[in-house]
Design an enzyme around this catalytic site. Structure first.
Site, PDB file in Angstrom:
ATOM      1  N   CYS A 110       3.598   8.442   1.178  1.00 35.92           N
ATOM      2  CA  CYS A 110       4.151   7.450   2.095  1.00 35.92           C
ATOM      3  C   CYS A 110       4.420   6.181   1.286  1.00 35.92           C
ATOM      4  CB  CYS A 110       3.171   7.185   3.225  1.00 35.92           C
ATOM      5  SG  CYS A 110       3.802   6.077   4.507  1.00 35.92           S
ATOM      6  N   CYS A 157       6.422  -4.524  15.709  1.00 34.49           N
ATOM      7  CA  CYS A 157       5.986  -3.484  16.638  1.00 34.49           C
ATOM      8  C   CYS A 157       4.518  -3.716  16.986  1.00 34.49           C
ATOM      9  CB  CYS A 157       6.187  -2.109  16.010  1.00 34.49           C
ATOM     10  SG  CYS A 157       7.911  -1.762  15.575  1.00 34.49           S
ATOM     11  N   CYS A 189       1.506  -1.525  15.640  1.00 33.10           N
ATOM     12  CA  CYS A 189       1.441  -1.297  14.199  1.00 33.10           C
ATOM     13  C   CYS A 189       0.738  -2.453  13.497  1.00 33.10           C
ATOM     14  CB  CYS A 189       2.861  -1.123  13.655  1.00 33.10           C
ATOM     15  SG  CYS A 189       2.931  -0.820  11.881  1.00 33.10           S
ATOM     16  N   GLU A 199       0.832  -1.197   0.000  1.00 35.61           N
ATOM     17  CA  GLU A 199       0.000   0.000   0.000  1.00 35.61           C
ATOM     18  C   GLU A 199       0.870   1.252   0.000  1.00 35.61           C
ATOM     19  OE1 GLU A 199      -4.055  -1.560   2.230  1.00 35.61           O
ATOM     20  OE2 GLU A 199      -2.471  -0.682   3.471  1.00 35.61           O
ATOM     21  N   CYS A 208       6.511  -6.905   6.841  1.00 39.28           N
ATOM     22  CA  CYS A 208       7.518  -6.211   7.639  1.00 39.28           C
ATOM     23  C   CYS A 208       8.317  -7.223   8.436  1.00 39.28           C
ATOM     24  CB  CYS A 208       6.854  -5.205   8.576  1.00 39.28           C
ATOM     25  SG  CYS A 208       8.054  -4.147   9.447  1.00 39.28           S
ATOM     26  N   CYS A 241      -1.241   6.387   9.974  1.00 40.25           N
ATOM     27  CA  CYS A 241       0.033   5.832  10.419  1.00 40.25           C
ATOM     28  C   CYS A 241      -0.187   4.579  11.257  1.00 40.25           C
ATOM     29  CB  CYS A 241       0.781   6.882  11.237  1.00 40.25           C
ATOM     30  SG  CYS A 241       2.399   6.357  11.797  1.00 40.25           S
TER      31      CYS A 241
END
Length: 391
Positions: free
Chosen positions: A122, A133, A136, A109, A129, A358
């Site tokens: 962004c 975290c 997230c 994305e 990933c 975010c």
């Protein structure tokens, strides 16, 4: 004495090579392999570069300044295709999100955030990933693979396609800034990220200044200095906690590179000064890291570092284990940091209605793979049942 001959750049099986993502050296090698180098080689490289990255050409027919013979050779063995945009969403606040699907079926994305004085894209650096975290959404998706330079550059080009921003404007840009804050950890894919950003920054193509590009890291300490030396872009550090106990829990990378080492790497970042500050990203998690004591500890932690602090109200996602800090807690925290001499803006959540804020990015790839696996398991169970019945 012999010199190593570089491996051919054009596919041996006759498949077409996408020119997007190639630097000038790569374009030159393509011309050589097509037998189109020769004396005007440098001029032809420059022509290709201009059409690809300044004018955003989507076909060789558009490249009218290139000879017909060269265009014919390029059509036969190469392409300038963009990846497919499988979903395009527009938020009520003007934020746009694109789900981009690569030829291997993987997806990422990209998010465009318009403001009065800038437009920020962004950009993702990985499918999934490598980090986990806990606040997230992207971190709940395991790493599938790194993105190559072409896939990083294409995200920028796809956004400019949608914004109608070709050829590259010299000023008044809609897409004026890039943040490497999408899916993935850029410093765990540095070579590809660097190659892609060098194309984006080239002043004869897309031409975005390094001053308008920010690379965000969760704290891959050994790579931070190299990023500063080779790219010279702005650095953002996803800090989110002021002590190792809390950061170990919410940013597990901290167990490998603890806060003390991270802060030293920030102090050593090349070119750091008051005009080129480090941005510390700090997501506000209710009753986790948002107390006045945390704010005072943060001020002490970054003391002496030219910096600003972006306070990010936590953006919820389905199944998230945290809650957003209260408005009062965020205001108090921000004031303490501001009074200590550091800019501490509170980031206004953008694109929440399309899961583009975010920490909310997550492609459909993992869900699709899980669904495929479930179907395979069901098929296997029925197959085993049928086999047992025959036996």
């Amino acid at each position: 004495m012999t010199t190593d001959t570089p491996a051919p750049i054009l596919p041996a099986d006759g498949a077409k090579l996408n020119l997007i993502g190639l630097d000038r050296e790569g374009l030159g090698r393509v011309l050589d392999e097509l037998g189109q180098g020769g004396k005007p080689r440098r001029m032809r490289i420059q022509q290709l570069w201009h059409w690809l990255y300044n004018r955003g050409a989507k076909s060789f027919d558009e490249m009218t300044s290139i000879s017909k013979d060269l265009r014919a050779a390029l059509v036969e063995r190469t392409t300038v295709e963009r990846a497919a945009v499988t979903k395009s969403l527009l938020s009520v606040d003007g934020t746009r999100k694109w789900l981009v699907k690569w030829p291997d079926g993987q997806e990422v994305e990209s998010v465009f955030i318009p403001d009065d004085d800038r437009g920020t894209l962004c950009v993702s650096s990985q499918v999934g990933c490598t980090l986990t975290c806990r606040f997230c959404h992207t971190g709940t998706q395991t790493l599938v693979r790194n993105l190559g330079p072409a896939e990083i550059v294409q995200q920028v080009m796809i956004a400019r396609d949608a914004l109608g921003e070709w050829p590259s404007p010299s000023d008044g840009r809609l897409l004026s800034n890039i943040v490497m804050m999408g899916m993935g950890e850029p410093l765990y894919n540095f070579d590809n990220v660097a190659a892609g950003l060098k194309i984006v920054m080239d002043n004869e193509g897309i031409s975005l200044s390094r001053r308008r590009i920010t690379l965000s890291t969760a704290g891959v300490v050994p790579m931070m200095k190299r990023a500063g030396e080779e790219l010279g872009v702005n650095l953002a550090v996803s800090l989110h906690a002021v002590n190792d106990e809390i950061r170990d829990r919410i940013v597990p990378l901290n167990k490998k590179y603890p806060i003390r080492d991270l802060m030293q790497a920030c102090r050593d970042y090349p070119g750091l000064n008051n005009a080129r500050r480090i941005t510390f990203e700090y997501v506000m998690l209710r009753d986790v890291n948002d107390s006045p004591a945390d704010a005072r500890a943060l001020v002490q932690l970054i003391k002496g570092i030219p910096a600003k602090v972006n306070l990010i109200p936590f953006n919820p996602w389905p199944g998230a284990p945290f809650e957003r800090s209260t408005a009062e807690a965020i205001k108090t925290f921000s004031q303490i940091v501001f009074d200590a001499g550091y800019a501490s803006p509170v980031r206004t959540p953008r694109g929440e209605d399309i899961m583009a804020a975010c920490g909310q990015l997550k492609s459909d790839s993992v869900r699709q793979r899980k669904a495929d696996l479930l179907r395979q398991q069901v098929d296997a169970a029925f197959a085993a049942k049928d086999a047992a019945a025959v036996a």
